[in-house]
Design a protein around this motif. Structure first.
Motif, PDB file in Angstrom:
ATOM      1  N   HIS A   1       0.822  -1.206   0.000  1.00 18.37           N
ATOM      2  CA  HIS A   1       0.000   0.000   0.000  1.00 18.37           C
ATOM      3  C   HIS A   1       0.860   1.261   0.000  1.00 18.37           C
ATOM      4  CE1 HIS A   1      -3.550  -2.370   0.347  1.00 18.37           C
ATOM      5  NE2 HIS A   1      -3.190  -2.874   1.487  1.00 18.37           N
ATOM      6  N   ALA A   2       2.092   1.123  -0.474  1.00 16.64           N
ATOM      7  CA  ALA A   2       2.991   2.278  -0.480  1.00 16.64           C
ATOM      8  C   ALA A   2       2.415   3.432  -1.278  1.00 16.64           C
ATOM      9  CB  ALA A   2       4.353   1.873  -1.069  1.00 16.64           C
ATOM     10  N   GLY A   3       1.597   3.123  -2.280  1.00 17.57           N
ATOM     11  CA  GLY A   3       1.015   4.170  -3.099  1.00 17.57           C
ATOM     12  C   GLY A   3      -0.012   5.005  -2.386  1.00 17.57           C
ATOM     13  N   ARG A   4      -0.414   4.589  -1.178  1.00 18.77           N
ATOM     14  CA  ARG A   4      -1.428   5.313  -0.414  1.00 18.77           C
ATOM     15  C   ARG A   4      -0.809   6.325   0.543  1.00 18.77           C
ATOM     16  NH1 ARG A   4      -5.969   2.038  -1.208  1.00 18.77           N
ATOM     17  NH2 ARG A   4      -5.506  -0.141  -1.631  1.00 18.77           N
TER      18      ARG A   4
ATOM     19  N   GLU B   1      -8.376   6.150   3.696  1.00 17.94           N
ATOM     20  CA  GLU B   1      -8.984   5.807   2.413  1.00 17.94           C
ATOM     21  C   GLU B   1     -10.127   4.832   2.662  1.00 17.94           C
ATOM     22  OE1 GLU B   1      -7.772   4.327  -2.101  1.00 17.94           O
ATOM     23  OE2 GLU B   1      -6.313   4.192  -0.461  1.00 17.94           O
ATOM     24  N   ILE B   2     -11.320   5.244   2.281  1.00 23.14           N
ATOM     25  CA  ILE B   2     -12.526   4.424   2.418  1.00 23.14           C
ATOM     26  C   ILE B   2     -12.868   3.899   1.029  1.00 23.14           C
ATOM     27  CG2 ILE B   2     -14.971   4.466   3.084  1.00 23.14           C
ATOM     28  CD1 ILE B   2     -14.244   6.944   4.832  1.00 23.14           C
ATOM     29  N   VAL B   3     -12.984   2.589   0.907  1.00 22.35           N
ATOM     30  CA  VAL B   3     -13.155   1.971  -0.410  1.00 22.35           C
ATOM     31  C   VAL B   3     -14.390   1.060  -0.407  1.00 22.35           C
ATOM     32  CG1 VAL B   3     -12.080   0.596  -2.227  1.00 22.35           C
ATOM     33  CG2 VAL B   3     -10.646   1.991  -0.715  1.00 22.35           C
TER      34      VAL B   3
ATOM     35  N   VAL C   1      -9.084  10.898   2.450  1.00 21.91           N
ATOM     36  CA  VAL C   1      -8.769  12.058   3.290  1.00 21.91           C
ATOM     37  C   VAL C   1      -7.249  12.156   3.376  1.00 21.91           C
ATOM     38  CG1 VAL C   1      -9.055  13.189   5.522  1.00 21.91           C
ATOM     39  CG2 VAL C   1     -10.888  11.731   4.622  1.00 21.91           C
ATOM     40  N   ALA C   2      -6.696  13.239   2.848  1.00 20.58           N
ATOM     41  CA  ALA C   2      -5.249  13.428   2.866  1.00 20.58           C
ATOM     42  C   ALA C   2      -4.800  13.939   4.229  1.00 20.58           C
ATOM     43  CB  ALA C   2      -4.838  14.429   1.783  1.00 20.58           C
ATOM     44  N   ARG C   3      -3.543  13.757   4.520  1.00 24.21           N
ATOM     45  CA  ARG C   3      -2.986  14.263   5.777  1.00 24.21           C
ATOM     46  C   ARG C   3      -3.148  15.783   5.829  1.00 24.21           C
ATOM     47  NH1 ARG C   3       0.178  10.249   8.141  1.00 24.21           N
ATOM     48  NH2 ARG C   3       0.626   8.509   6.729  1.00 24.21           N
ATOM     49  N   GLY C   4      -3.618  16.273   6.956  1.00 26.35           N
ATOM     50  CA  GLY C   4      -3.790  17.700   7.146  1.00 26.35           C
ATOM     51  C   GLY C   4      -5.052  18.265   6.532  1.00 26.35           C
ATOM     52  N   GLU C   5      -5.867  17.428   5.931  1.00 31.23           N
ATOM     53  CA  GLU C   5      -7.064  17.883   5.234  1.00 31.23           C
ATOM     54  C   GLU C   5      -8.275  17.880   6.172  1.00 31.23           C
ATOM     55  OE1 GLU C   5      -8.623  17.091   0.742  1.00 31.23           O
ATOM     56  OE2 GLU C   5      -8.418  15.295   1.993  1.00 31.23           O
ATOM     57  N   THR C   6      -9.169  18.843   5.981  1.00 33.16           N
ATOM     58  CA  THR C   6     -10.453  18.861   6.672  1.00 33.16           C
ATOM     59  C   THR C   6     -11.543  18.574   5.647  1.00 33.16           C
ATOM     60  OG1 THR C   6      -9.762  20.395   8.412  1.00 33.16           O
ATOM     61  CG2 THR C   6     -12.119  20.273   7.942  1.00 33.16           C
ATOM     62  N   VAL C   7     -12.253  17.474   5.865  1.00 31.72           N
ATOM     63  CA  VAL C   7     -13.321  17.047   4.967  1.00 31.72           C
ATOM     64  C   VAL C   7     -14.635  17.118   5.727  1.00 31.72           C
ATOM     65  CG1 VAL C   7     -14.239  15.158   3.571  1.00 31.72           C
ATOM     66  CG2 VAL C   7     -11.760  15.546   3.696  1.00 31.72           C
ATOM     67  N   VAL C   8     -15.616  17.803   5.153  1.00 32.89           N
ATOM     68  CA  VAL C   8     -16.922  17.966   5.790  1.00 32.89           C
ATOM     69  C   VAL C   8     -17.951  17.125   5.043  1.00 32.89           C
ATOM     70  CG1 VAL C   8     -18.804  19.589   6.246  1.00 32.89           C
ATOM     71  CG2 VAL C   8     -16.438  20.233   6.768  1.00 32.89           C
ATOM     72  N   LEU C   9     -18.665  16.295   5.796  1.00 34.92           N
ATOM     73  CA  LEU C   9     -19.757  15.483   5.260  1.00 34.92           C
ATOM     74  C   LEU C   9     -21.068  16.194   5.524  1.00 34.92           C
ATOM     75  CD1 LEU C   9     -18.798  11.940   6.624  1.00 34.92           C
ATOM     76  CD2 LEU C   9     -18.345  12.838   4.352  1.00 34.92           C
ATOM     77  N   ILE C  10     -21.847  16.432   4.483  1.00 34.62           N
ATOM     78  CA  ILE C  10     -23.148  17.053   4.651  1.00 34.62           C
ATOM     79  C   ILE C  10     -24.193  16.211   3.928  1.00 34.62           C
ATOM     80  CG2 ILE C  10     -22.099  19.353   4.774  1.00 34.62           C
ATOM     81  CD1 ILE C  10     -23.358  19.903   2.011  1.00 34.62           C
ATOM     82  N   GLY C  11     -25.448  16.498   4.221  1.00 30.42           N
ATOM     83  CA  GLY C  11     -26.549  15.784   3.590  1.00 30.42           C
ATOM     84  C   GLY C  11     -27.723  15.700   4.531  1.00 30.42           C
TER      85      GLY C  11
ATOM     86  N   PHE D   1      -8.633   1.933   4.845  1.00 31.67           N
ATOM     87  CA  PHE D   1      -7.193   1.970   5.043  1.00 31.67           C
ATOM     88  C   PHE D   1      -6.842   3.194   5.871  1.00 31.67           C
ATOM     89  CE2 PHE D   1      -7.974  -0.311   1.130  1.00 31.67           C
ATOM     90  CZ  PHE D   1      -7.138  -1.412   1.233  1.00 31.67           C
ATOM     91  N   PHE D   2      -6.053   2.974   6.909  1.00 30.42           N
ATOM     92  CA  PHE D   2      -5.566   4.065   7.759  1.00 30.42           C
ATOM     93  C   PHE D   2      -4.052   3.978   7.782  1.00 30.42           C
ATOM     94  CE2 PHE D   2      -4.525   5.801  12.047  1.00 30.42           C
ATOM     95  CZ  PHE D   2      -5.006   7.086  11.851  1.00 30.42           C
ATOM     96  N   GLU D   3      -3.403   5.039   7.334  1.00 30.82           N
ATOM     97  CA  GLU D   3      -1.944   5.048   7.163  1.00 30.82           C
ATOM     98  C   GLU D   3      -1.483   3.880   6.288  1.00 30.82           C
ATOM     99  OE1 GLU D   3      -0.278   5.497  11.234  1.00 30.82           O
ATOM    100  OE2 GLU D   3       0.233   7.500  10.482  1.00 30.82           O
ATOM    101  N   GLY D   4      -2.291   3.543   5.296  1.00 32.59           N
ATOM    102  CA  GLY D   4      -1.902   2.519   4.339  1.00 32.59           C
ATOM    103  C   GLY D   4      -2.240   1.102   4.719  1.00 32.59           C
ATOM    104  N   ALA D   5      -2.671   0.872   5.967  1.00 30.95           N
ATOM    105  CA  ALA D   5      -2.992  -0.482   6.418  1.00 30.95           C
ATOM    106  C   ALA D   5      -4.504  -0.678   6.450  1.00 30.95           C
ATOM    107  CB  ALA D   5      -2.400  -0.733   7.799  1.00 30.95           C
ATOM    108  N   ASN D   6      -4.937  -1.853   6.064  1.00 32.12           N
ATOM    109  CA  ASN D   6      -6.362  -2.170   6.050  1.00 32.12           C
ATOM    110  C   ASN D   6      -6.828  -2.463   7.470  1.00 32.12           C
ATOM    111  OD1 ASN D   6      -8.942  -3.118   5.642  1.00 32.12           O
ATOM    112  ND2 ASN D   6      -8.407  -4.408   3.898  1.00 32.12           N
ATOM    113  N   ILE D   7      -7.544  -1.513   8.065  1.00 36.99           N
ATOM    114  CA  ILE D   7      -7.946  -1.672   9.464  1.00 36.99           C
ATOM    115  C   ILE D   7      -9.218  -2.499   9.611  1.00 36.99           C
ATOM    116  CG2 ILE D   7      -6.791   0.455  10.165  1.00 36.99           C
ATOM    117  CD1 ILE D   7      -9.525   1.827  10.255  1.00 36.99           C
ATOM    118  N   THR D   8      -9.893  -2.781   8.499  1.00 37.96           N
ATOM    119  CA  THR D   8     -11.078  -3.635   8.578  1.00 37.96           C
ATOM    120  C   THR D   8     -10.711  -5.108   8.452  1.00 37.96           C
ATOM    121  OG1 THR D   8     -11.404  -3.303   6.204  1.00 37.96           O
ATOM    122  CG2 THR D   8     -12.649  -1.893   7.682  1.00 37.96           C
ATOM    123  N   ALA D   9      -9.458  -5.413   8.192  1.00 35.53           N
ATOM    124  CA  ALA D   9      -9.051  -6.800   7.960  1.00 35.53           C
ATOM    125  C   ALA D   9      -9.072  -7.624   9.242  1.00 35.53           C
ATOM    126  CB  ALA D   9      -7.657  -6.843   7.337  1.00 35.53           C
TER     127      ALA D   9
END
Length: 263
Positions: free
Chosen positions: A16-19, A25-27, A46-56, A81-89
């Motif tokens: 996952h080096a490309g991540r 990353e939610i897939v 969501v990139a490092r340092g980014e603020t993402v707002v979910l609305i709806g 994926f969190f820091e490139g590792a699949n945390i749902t695994a």
């Protein structure tokens, strides 16, 4: 390795080096409760340092998506994926992941028998093994950061709703998270208290804290968000920069929602 240095599971780190530029990353996340499908193949970066707002609109799956990210709800399909590792695994690692992801809820959920400082000190002492003196120093510093430095010894029932929510934010920050999740943090507040909480959140975003925020506060979204994500009926319908979203260059359904909430 100390508790506060615990990394996410190292599985497939190389693959996952490309991540690397993406903290989160939610897939293709799916989630159902019984026969009701709440999330439908949701994908988001969501990139490092980014603020993402979910609305709806209410019921669109925004809060459920946050709970899946924090592993409070297991996804039925897809990967996170969190820091490139699949945390749902492997959900056995969930407690370790949550140490690195702070979450602030609609309700403050403070311990009523503990002072503001003691609420903040609890996790660093019990989870990270810090001494009471060191944890107290962190609490005092964080109360200054959330703009209530004089409330260390106050109990929750002596604080306004806005002050309680700022203690909750400080409590999350005490674990030195790499990602902050906010689930409509001002929805339980009186109007005059909303701004003080949003100001603290905006400060943290400006300092580079990576944040994923569910909110109906469009003023905050315009001011602090790098990216706006519009959800409806369990789907991510539109993802746009804040400038593009508020400039009108958005999906028709998202534009209709925005018109309704702003007028």
């Amino acid at each position: 390795m100390s508790a506060d240095q615990t990394a996410v599971p190292p599985n497939a780190a190389a693959s996952h080096a490309g991540r690397e530029g993406k903290l989160l990353e939610i897939v293709g996340i799916d989630k159902s409760f019984g026969h009701l499908r709440i999330l439908k193949r949701c994908s988001l970066d969501v990139a490092r340092g980014e603020t993402v707002v979910l609305i709806g609109p209410s019921g669109s799956g925004k809060s459920t998506l946050l709970r899946c990210v924090n592993l409070l709800e297991p996804a039925d399909g897809g990967d996170i994926f969190f820091e490139g590792a699949n945390i749902t695994a492997d959900l056995k690692n969930a407690p370790r992941i949550r140490r690195q992801i702070g979450m602030v809820f609609q309700n403050f959920e403070l311990f009523q028998h503990l002072s503001a400082a003691e609420n903040i000190m609890l996790a660093p002492m019990k989870v990270l093994g810090l001494s009471r003196a060191d944890a107290h120093d962190i609490a005092v510093d964080l109360l200054g950061k959330v703009r209530i430095p004089d409330k260390a010894d106050a109990f929750p029932d002596e604080l306004s709703g806005g002050q309680q929510q700022r203690v909750a934010i400080a409590r999350a920050l005490a674990m030195k998270p790499k990602l902050m999740l906010y689930d409509e943090p001002t929805s339980a507040l009186d109007p005059e208290m909303i701004r003080e909480v949003l100001d603290v959140m905006a400060d943290l975003s400006a300092e580079g804290m990576t944040s994923l925020v569910v909110t109906h506060e469009m003023g905050f979204a315009r001011r602090a968000a790098d990216k706006i994500v519009f959800m409806e009926s369990g789907e991510i319908v539109e993802t746009a920069s804040s400038e593009a979203f508020f400039g009108g260059s958005v999906n028709e359904r998202a534009r209709h929602f925005l018109d309704q909430i702003l007028h």
